[in-house]
Design a protein around this motif. Sequence first.
Motif, mmCIF file in Angstrom:
data_model
loop_
_atom_site.group_PDB
_atom_site.id
_atom_site.type_symbol
_atom_site.label_atom_id
_atom_site.label_comp_id
_atom_site.label_asym_id
_atom_site.label_seq_id
_atom_site.Cartn_x
_atom_site.Cartn_y
_atom_site.Cartn_z
ATOM 1 N N SER A 35 0.875 -8.695 1.968
ATOM 2 C CA SER A 35 0.605 -7.494 1.164
ATOM 3 C C SER A 35 1.890 -6.687 1.063
ATOM 4 O O SER A 35 2.082 -5.676 1.747
ATOM 5 C CB SER A 35 -0.511 -6.673 1.812
ATOM 6 O OG SER A 35 -1.719 -7.398 1.838
ATOM 7 N N ALA A 36 2.779 -7.167 0.211
ATOM 8 C CA ALA A 36 4.096 -6.544 0.111
ATOM 9 C C ALA A 36 4.611 -6.637 -1.316
ATOM 10 O O ALA A 36 4.302 -7.583 -2.050
ATOM 11 C CB ALA A 36 5.073 -7.225 1.060
ATOM 12 N N VAL A 37 5.404 -5.637 -1.703
ATOM 13 C CA VAL A 37 6.080 -5.679 -2.997
ATOM 14 C C VAL A 37 7.166 -6.752 -2.922
ATOM 15 O O VAL A 37 7.960 -6.790 -1.977
ATOM 16 C CB VAL A 37 6.703 -4.312 -3.321
ATOM 17 C CG1 VAL A 37 7.414 -4.366 -4.675
ATOM 18 C CG2 VAL A 37 5.642 -3.222 -3.316
ATOM 19 N N VAL A 38 7.203 -7.622 -3.933
ATOM 20 C CA VAL A 38 8.124 -8.758 -3.928
ATOM 21 C C VAL A 38 9.529 -8.287 -4.314
ATOM 22 O O VAL A 38 9.718 -7.681 -5.374
ATOM 23 C CB VAL A 38 7.634 -9.849 -4.906
ATOM 24 C CG1 VAL A 38 8.641 -10.986 -4.999
ATOM 25 C CG2 VAL A 38 6.271 -10.370 -4.469
ATOM 26 N N GLY A 82 0.812 -1.204 0.000
ATOM 27 C CA GLY A 82 0.000 0.000 0.000
ATOM 28 C C GLY A 82 0.846 1.255 0.000
ATOM 29 O O GLY A 82 0.544 2.221 -0.702
ATOM 30 N N GLU A 83 1.935 1.249 0.752
ATOM 31 C CA GLU A 83 2.773 2.429 0.860
ATOM 32 C C GLU A 83 3.776 2.569 -0.280
ATOM 33 O O GLU A 83 4.153 3.677 -0.660
ATOM 34 C CB GLU A 83 3.522 2.404 2.191
ATOM 35 C CG GLU A 83 2.622 2.526 3.418
ATOM 36 C CD GLU A 83 3.416 2.643 4.698
ATOM 37 O OE1 GLU A 83 4.638 2.894 4.608
ATOM 38 O OE2 GLU A 83 2.825 2.473 5.772
ATOM 39 N N ALA A 86 5.362 2.303 -7.342
ATOM 40 C CA ALA A 86 6.648 2.922 -7.668
ATOM 41 C C ALA A 86 7.814 1.993 -7.354
ATOM 42 O O ALA A 86 8.786 1.922 -8.113
ATOM 43 C CB ALA A 86 6.817 4.237 -6.907
ATOM 44 N N ALA A 87 7.714 1.261 -6.239
ATOM 45 C CA ALA A 87 8.773 0.306 -5.913
ATOM 46 C C ALA A 87 8.738 -0.837 -6.927
ATOM 47 O O ALA A 87 7.673 -1.407 -7.183
ATOM 48 C CB ALA A 87 8.586 -0.233 -4.498
#
Length: 450
Positions: A302-305, A212-213, A217-218
């Motif tokens: 819920s995280a960017v891999v 979410g944060e 972009a990441a």
Amino acid sequence: MELGPKADALMGGLRSDLERLAAIPSIAFPGFPAEPVQQAHDLLVELLRQAGVEKIERLDLPDTSPVIVADVPPPTPDAPTVLLYGHYDVQPAGDESLWSSPPFEPTPVEGGLRGRGIADDKSNIIVHLGVLRLYEGRPPVGLKIVLEGQEEFGSAFDEYPPSDPGRFACDAMVIADMGNIRPGSPTLTTGLRGASEVVVEVRTLDEPRHSGEFGGAAPDALLVLIKALATLHDAHGDVAVTGLRREEWSGAGYTVEEFRTLAGVLGDTPLTGSGSLGERLWSGPAITVVGIDAPSVDQGASAVVPYARAKLNLRFHPQHDPKEAQQRLVTHLAALRPLGVALTVTPGDTGPGFEPATGGPAYRAALTALREGWGDEPAFVASGGSIPLVNGLSRAAPGAEVLLFGAQDSMCNLHAPNERVLFSELRSAVIAEAAFLREYAAAFRSGRAA
């Protein structure tokens, strides 16, 4: 000699010995006990001696199950020598709940027997024994019988034959680790695709970050990897890596309905690629994603891999240089910058394909023999699978013709649950191999006389 009645008289004993051999879980993979492999070796030595073979040697190589190398001398100085090959190790059974009966309890099915390894490749070893019995241990040719115990996993034996060419010297080889395109249709395999592995990795973050944060972009490593993998095929599903050899296929092939059944294609799911099935399966390339490292669905947060990795299996044309074919895939991937991110591409193992010469006296004798065995005109197919040892044997005996046929059929479920062999195929393969030895001996002598 009329071979059919003699083969019929042998079938009871051959079935009994196949059941004995298939009941042994001779799995030569790491983590499985070595004793059953040795038990299968010892049983085959016993059966060869009973069939009249006197010279039987055991070849021990590092980290490799024992190889049986037996010799039957030629009956006359002008008789040829034929090498007969098979392997007595088998694939693991896999999930036994998918089997209709215990995998190492040979079980009758309509027209045959079910069990792990009963087709691949123990049926073909029984064919060799049947031929020895049919000729009462005195075939019309000299024989070199090579039965290896670690084909399915791979071993030091794959590269050994060229270092000891005298042991494998022959005029022709029957590589009995193949079979028919369908039951009752005699088939010669005239090509084996090569195989290679490549690993592609992506690392974008030092650790996972809240989607979410930071999402949007990441850089997501899994999205980068997916975009890279999507470039390997075009809109039709054909391989899009340039320079990989693909040719029209002119031999026999499956019908679409046969292939869908064999592959277990679900419902109305379309097949991949365009062109004939022969091109897609045998004379053209295939790239399969055989493994992927990424968060599992059940454990995904819920995280960017930050990291993802995939293992690719490349199959390529029998005559394509293996290193060059692998480099084509490596170059394709290394040039990509999906979402601006570079990939780490690591080439793995690679093995050549094989395409035997056709048109020689052994090939012509085999065509006659297959007609006699099955009562039908032979078909010609290739195989997407590979047999690394074939190249080693061919380098050890570069002048020998190589023939690939046997008692399996494409519907026998090799490497899958409920593997089976049909007695009709076993009988026909015994007749065909015996007829080949007879026809080749006559052709060889005739050629020498000429």
